[in-house]
Design a protein around this motif. Structure first.
Motif, PDB file in Angstrom:
ATOM      1  N   ILE A 382     -22.816 -31.142 -11.906  1.00 21.86           N
ATOM      2  CA  ILE A 382     -23.183 -32.322 -11.132  1.00 21.86           C
ATOM      3  C   ILE A 382     -23.685 -31.746  -9.575  1.00 21.86           C
ATOM      4  N   GLY A 383     -23.093 -31.430  -8.967  1.00 22.21           N
ATOM      5  CA  GLY A 383     -22.583 -31.301  -7.665  1.00 22.21           C
ATOM      6  C   GLY A 383     -23.860 -30.466  -7.361  1.00 22.21           C
ATOM      7  N   THR A 384     -24.304 -29.259  -7.446  1.00 21.87           N
ATOM      8  CA  THR A 384     -25.776 -28.570  -7.171  1.00 21.87           C
ATOM      9  C   THR A 384     -26.541 -29.637  -7.186  1.00 21.87           C
ATOM     10  N   GLY A 385     -27.160 -30.401  -8.436  1.00 23.84           N
ATOM     11  CA  GLY A 385     -27.696 -31.296  -8.005  1.00 23.84           C
ATOM     12  C   GLY A 385     -27.893 -32.291  -7.327  1.00 23.84           C
ATOM     13  N   LEU A 386     -26.276 -33.046  -6.957  1.00 19.34           N
ATOM     14  CA  LEU A 386     -26.606 -33.836  -6.256  1.00 19.34           C
ATOM     15  C   LEU A 386     -26.419 -33.162  -4.877  1.00 19.34           C
ATOM     16  N   GLY A 387     -26.346 -32.089  -4.609  1.00 15.48           N
ATOM     17  CA  GLY A 387     -27.069 -31.373  -3.168  1.00 15.48           C
ATOM     18  C   GLY A 387     -28.112 -30.881  -3.019  1.00 15.48           C
ATOM     19  N   ALA A 388     -28.395 -30.321  -4.780  1.00 18.77           N
ATOM     20  CA  ALA A 388     -30.459 -30.243  -4.491  1.00 18.77           C
ATOM     21  C   ALA A 388     -30.794 -31.520  -3.859  1.00 18.77           C
ATOM     22  N   ALA A 389     -30.210 -32.552  -4.831  1.00 16.02           N
ATOM     23  CA  ALA A 389     -30.843 -34.295  -4.144  1.00 16.02           C
ATOM     24  C   ALA A 389     -31.194 -33.865  -3.719  1.00 16.02           C
ATOM     25  N   LEU A 390     -29.319 -33.897  -2.625  1.00 13.87           N
ATOM     26  CA  LEU A 390     -29.778 -34.738  -1.287  1.00 13.87           C
ATOM     27  C   LEU A 390     -30.897 -34.091  -0.707  1.00 13.87           C
ATOM     28  N   VAL A 391     -31.272 -33.558  -0.398  1.00 15.15           N
ATOM     29  CA  VAL A 391     -32.225 -32.017   0.088  1.00 15.15           C
ATOM     30  C   VAL A 391     -33.629 -33.079   0.334  1.00 15.15           C
ATOM     31  N   GLY A 392     -33.870 -32.830  -1.134  1.00 16.42           N
ATOM     32  CA  GLY A 392     -35.272 -33.632  -0.895  1.00 16.42           C
ATOM     33  C   GLY A 392     -35.454 -35.333  -0.650  1.00 16.42           C
ATOM     34  N   TRP A 393     -34.108 -35.595  -0.588  1.00 15.40           N
ATOM     35  CA  TRP A 393     -34.239 -37.253  -0.977  1.00 15.40           C
ATOM     36  C   TRP A 393     -34.029 -37.085   0.990  1.00 15.40           C
ATOM     37  N   MET A 394     -32.934 -36.167   1.665  1.00 12.46           N
ATOM     38  CA  MET A 394     -33.283 -35.992   2.385  1.00 12.46           C
ATOM     39  C   MET A 394     -34.084 -35.786   3.985  1.00 12.46           C
ATOM     40  N   LEU A 395     -34.940 -34.870   2.812  1.00 12.10           N
ATOM     41  CA  LEU A 395     -36.118 -34.597   4.131  1.00 12.10           C
ATOM     42  C   LEU A 395     -36.861 -35.685   3.892  1.00 12.10           C
ATOM     43  N   ALA A 396     -36.903 -36.197   2.753  1.00 13.28           N
ATOM     44  CA  ALA A 396     -38.238 -37.631   2.834  1.00 13.28           C
ATOM     45  C   ALA A 396     -37.579 -38.933   3.791  1.00 13.28           C
ATOM     46  N   TRP A 397     -36.557 -38.526   4.017  1.00 12.60           N
ATOM     47  CA  TRP A 397     -35.761 -39.781   4.729  1.00 12.60           C
ATOM     48  C   TRP A 397     -36.160 -39.527   6.431  1.00 12.60           C
ATOM     49  N   GLY A 398     -35.844 -38.052   6.617  1.00 13.41           N
ATOM     50  CA  GLY A 398     -36.678 -37.764   7.569  1.00 13.41           C
ATOM     51  C   GLY A 398     -37.808 -37.546   8.194  1.00 13.41           C
ATOM     52  N   GLY A 399     -38.559 -38.060   6.716  1.00 11.53           N
ATOM     53  CA  GLY A 399     -40.430 -37.607   7.391  1.00 11.53           C
ATOM     54  C   GLY A 399     -40.641 -36.408   7.270  1.00 11.53           C
ATOM     55  N   TYR A 400     -40.004 -35.181   6.743  1.00 11.30           N
ATOM     56  CA  TYR A 400     -40.445 -33.730   6.300  1.00 11.30           C
ATOM     57  C   TYR A 400     -42.213 -33.468   6.019  1.00 11.30           C
ATOM     58  N   VAL A 401     -42.447 -32.760   6.684  1.00 12.93           N
ATOM     59  CA  VAL A 401     -44.657 -32.902   6.588  1.00 12.93           C
ATOM     60  C   VAL A 401     -44.559 -30.786   6.430  1.00 12.93           C
TER      61      VAL A 401
END
Length: 445
Positions: A382-401
């Motif tokens: 659960i922790g690893t999944g949440l951590g990895a999911a946060l990467v995708g979501w945070m990058l999307a929030w930050g406008g990563y290209v």
């Protein structure tokens, strides 16, 4: 060969068997670390899947994973073979695990987006939810089945953790360059072969002993198989089960966020993806050096006290990374402090699971090795999944290209992933670890 209960409780483990047991963590982490650190980068930059889509998939996978860990724990508790309870599943899961690694990294970029997303879901979930769950939970469960001696479990776990950290360091230092040289598919094949060899060493040279215990010179009958319906309520009534679960989640949100986010940090803030290996080394080297000392500190000062101090160091180390990490020397300092903290969590949490198992056995009369260990590995997933999911979501929030010069908001997202979020987890860990007073309860009995 048979043992009395007292012999099992005092069972010493030789250096050779400790090393052989630790090989399972090296092999498992060749698969785990490669996928947890590089799958997100592979999906976004090599295959072209949107970061938010990848993040959502990671979370969905871990939701399924939470159920698979509990189910696998129940299966281990009901398994009684001549090799023991957990070891048979380590054997049976080996080939599916290493094949699953290759399947994750053979996704062609030329496929249509829908086909790529479907393939990503199927292969990632197969690897994480089924294959890695069976392998890692079996290996962790073996600790309390190899010896009933708490101090020996800490020593056994120390080298087990060290070998896992060595695997993570090697993966994070070598993978980017090797992927450029060999391609992702061939690289995954090489890692799969090495992982197979390491898992075979554990299978051949380690043995469970719990099922060899005799009582009054008469071999005990196989313990009755505890049903999932009977075991789960007993497990959930034990408050220490919940503490282990929450600490495991916190630990691996940190791991998942840093490992997957660190690749982006090195690439886009330092401008050199290869520095992720140096970042990993800075954080892991103190852990490796101190892991052999932690069992003695836990025995002298109490596991809970050492663990609380470790979470304090984690919060301090990652705060330095958050606010001053753009300076590479300050990044190394912060990660080195974090490495000391990680040695305490890695060196104590799994042996403390053995304490939880024995506490539950004393208070309920039922021993739940598989289900209790499943709680910890469930927390890992659960922790690893949440951590990895946060990467995708945070990058999307930050406008990563992908592949472009990043905006200030995208850079902030990367900083939070490797510094701010892990620091918050460290602060939370301090308060939660304070509740783990099981040693005092055990001494009273």
């Amino acid at each position: 060969m048979t043992l009395t209960k007292e012999q099992f409780k005092q069972q010493k483990i030789g250096v050779g068997e400790r090393v052989a047991y630790s090989c399972s963590n090296f092999g498992g982490n060749l698969v785990y670390a490669t996928i947890s650190s590089f799958a997100t980068l592979f999906y976004t930059d090599s295959v072209g899947i949107a970061a938010a889509t990848v993040g959502t998939m990671m979370l969905v996978a871990r939701i399924f994973d939470a159920f698979s860990d509990v189910a696998m724990g129940g299966i281990i508790d009901r398994t009684h073979r001549k090799q023991g309870q957990a070891k048979p599943w380590l054997i049976w899961s080996m080939i599916p695990l290493v094949i699953s690694l290759v399947l994750v990294f053979i996704l062609p970029a030329s496929w249509g987006n829908t086909a790529k997303v479907v393939y990503m879901y199927v292969t990632y979930i197969w690897s994480a939810v089924f294959c890695y769950t069976a392998s890692s939970l079996s290996a962790v469960s073996m600790q309390s089945l190899i010896t009933g001696n708490g101090n020996e479990r800490m020593k056994l776990n120390a080298i087990y953790q060290i070998m896992g950290f060595v695997a993570i360091i090697l993966v994070n230092m070598l993978t980017s360059n090797l992927a450029d040289m060999l391609g992702w598919t061939m690289l995954s094949v090489v890692y799969a072969v090495v992982a197979t060899v390491m898992l075979l060493i554990t299978i051949i040279f380690c043995k469970e002993r719990k099922h060899l215990v005799v009582q009054d010179d008469i071999v005990e009958k196989a313990e009755p198989k505890i049903s999932f319906k009977e075991g789960l309520p007993l497990l959930l009534k034990n408050k220490y089960t919940w503490i282990v679960l929450i600490l495991s989640v916190m630990n691996y949100i940190t791991v998942g966020s840093f490992n997957a986010g660190g690749v982006y940090y090195a690439t886009y803030i330092y401008g050199n993806a290869g520095l992720f290996g140096l970042m990993t080394l800075a954080g892991m080297l103190p852990t490796i050096i101190l892991s052999s000392v932690v069992p003695y500190l836990g025995a002298k000062f109490g596991k809970r006290n050492v663990l609380v101090f470790g979470y304090l160091l984690q919060a301090v180390g990652y705060a330095i990374v958050q606010f001053w990490g753009t300076s590479l020397p300050m990044m190394i300092l912060g990660l080195a402090i974090k490495g000391v903290a990680l040695a305490t969590a890695a060196g104590l949490l799994i042996p403390m699971i053995g304490d939880v198992i024995e506490y539950g056995e004393r208070t309920t009369g039922k021993r739940l090795d598989g289900l209790t260990n499943a709680v910890a590995t469930c927390g890992v997933k659960i922790g690893t999944g949440l951590g990895a999911a946060l990467v995708g979501w945070m990058l999307a929030w930050g406008g990563y290209v992908a592949g472009a010069e990043q905006s200030a908001s995208a850079i902030m997202a990367m900083k939070l992933l490797v510094g701010g979020i892990p620091a918050v987890c460290g602060v939370a860990g301090i308060f939660i670890a304070c509740l783990f007073d099981i040693e005092k309860k055990s001494a009273a009995n």
